[in-house]
Design an enzyme around this catalytic site. Sequence first.
Site, mmCIF file in Angstrom:
data_model
loop_
_atom_site.group_PDB
_atom_site.id
_atom_site.type_symbol
_atom_site.label_atom_id
_atom_site.label_comp_id
_atom_site.label_asym_id
_atom_site.label_seq_id
_atom_site.Cartn_x
_atom_site.Cartn_y
_atom_site.Cartn_z
ATOM 1 C CD GLU A 178 -2.771 -1.387 0.014
ATOM 2 O OE1 GLU A 178 -2.856 -0.462 -0.816
ATOM 3 O OE2 GLU A 178 -3.366 -2.467 -0.135
ATOM 4 C CE1 TYR A 213 -3.785 -5.226 -6.674
ATOM 5 C CE2 TYR A 213 -5.391 -5.973 -8.291
ATOM 6 C CZ TYR A 213 -5.076 -5.205 -7.189
ATOM 7 O OH TYR A 213 -6.030 -4.418 -6.599
#
Length: 547
Positions: free
Chosen positions: A340, A414
């Site tokens: 993150e 991803y």
Amino acid sequence: MRVIRFTNFLFLLVSFILKAQIILNSPDNYIIQDSLHGTNTAYRKKWDVKHYDLVIEPDFNAKYIKGSNKIKFQNKGSDIIQIDLQDPMKIDSILTVKNTIIPFIKKGNFYFLDITHITDKENINYELTIYFSGKPKIAENAPWDGGWVFTEDRKGNDWMSVACEGIGASVWFPCKDYLGDEPDEGMTLTIVTRKNLKGIGNGKLVSYWKEFQKNYFKWQVINPINTYNIIPYIGDYVNFKDIYKGEKGDLKLSYWVMPDNLIQAKSQFGQVKKMLEAFEYWFGPYPFYEDGYKLVESPYLGMEHQSAIAYGNQYKNGYLGQDRSGTGIGLTWDFIIIHESGHEWFGNNISTADIADMWIHEAFTTYSETLFVEYYYGKNEADKYIIGQRKNIRNDIPIIGPHHMHKKGSTDMYDKGANMIHTIRQIIGNDKVFRDILRGLNQDFYHQTVTSKQIEEYISEKSGINFSKVFDQYLRTVEIPELNYYLKDNTLYYKWSNVVPGFSMEINTSIGKIRPSENWKFVKIKNLNEGFYVDENYYVKVHKLNN
């Protein structure tokens, strides 16, 4: 005076209704209804958001929120502007700085405002305050489905927040919910709480006061920010701080956690400085020194909320104690802290104008995990990690989604996206050039919204290699390039299959570099005692044919 004001308002409203009928019956209505907020419609193009001043007050028991959003904007010739707010939230009223009522018409999740009587000049800044309220959508599985979270901590205290990356910020507050227009001058977020609950927001706390048994926490971000990154966290938080001495000087670190997790947090969050050191090496300075860096414990797994990252990984290494690569390497660091935080560079600094191009956020950030591993554990471990992630790839639909429809592509953005970047790195064959490209991206697109085309062309230009077909292959198809080969009379015959027309990509093999194409090629080989194989750092398939 009341009669005159009402008469004026009635006249404006009737005039606006006539204009709105033209809007809602025009061909553009098809775009408005079917693309939701994915398109830069005619009612968005000619006004530019400069600043949001947002006030939010949630009611835990009623699962209800109310507030206001003062929008400072530059008008570039609009008579009617579009504001987004999704049902069941509703706009109660809209006022100018002089308390003049702004008439509007609601159509689905869109509000069309007539601003002709308050904007008489172009390229001038104006302000509107939008008052809103309602019971927001409740997230059933945050952060993936999006919406508000009303829960309790282990001591039974109220705990609230929201996550809205996919569904959009208009799920809870009125805004221009278009990723291509961030507030250039940042935003303020004032969180109103009751009892002893604290309200944590993005950026830095600029003021706190009490009034009528309510607490007011005002946070300020001075940099541009995605609307979905504007997030309040409300709970019984405690705080501790630190300083990181980085490339641009002292970066203030602040951590907000539940009191019973304070000891664990002080230990686990020690990884933040390691992350910052590695990522500043690869990507350049942390992009928001002025707003600081925060981790905020959240009632869901995590999200990349700019300068106030949501953390819910239970103070475990890995992804909730698991390793997504299956190699064991991912258990040596906290996935949420590393991943993150990587979004501060790719996602928050460099932002996509359309979520169809969300691979720019997720592929580079997923690859940041590999770069973190490489920085601390070496290249061999990093290669194992990225190759291990391939087990998660589905190849179901293309990574790039349909544009202008607020629709993402495959979740392969991803792991497949990261493996595409790793493959491109092998083709470049020069880690200094590769690192310069990563740092250059964050410098040349600093605080900007971009398209996939811009990023693709930038990498090709800076590397001196035309990667257009490589991007087309991995981003716009579900086919993985397959190297077909056979051996005959000390000769290797080879070509690509399952590729886009014109595809030609150099790869490293046991006999050195070769550049297959769609047509058969061959090369004489003196010694094949060890067989023939392709460097597995390239994300390709290999198929040996019978000669």
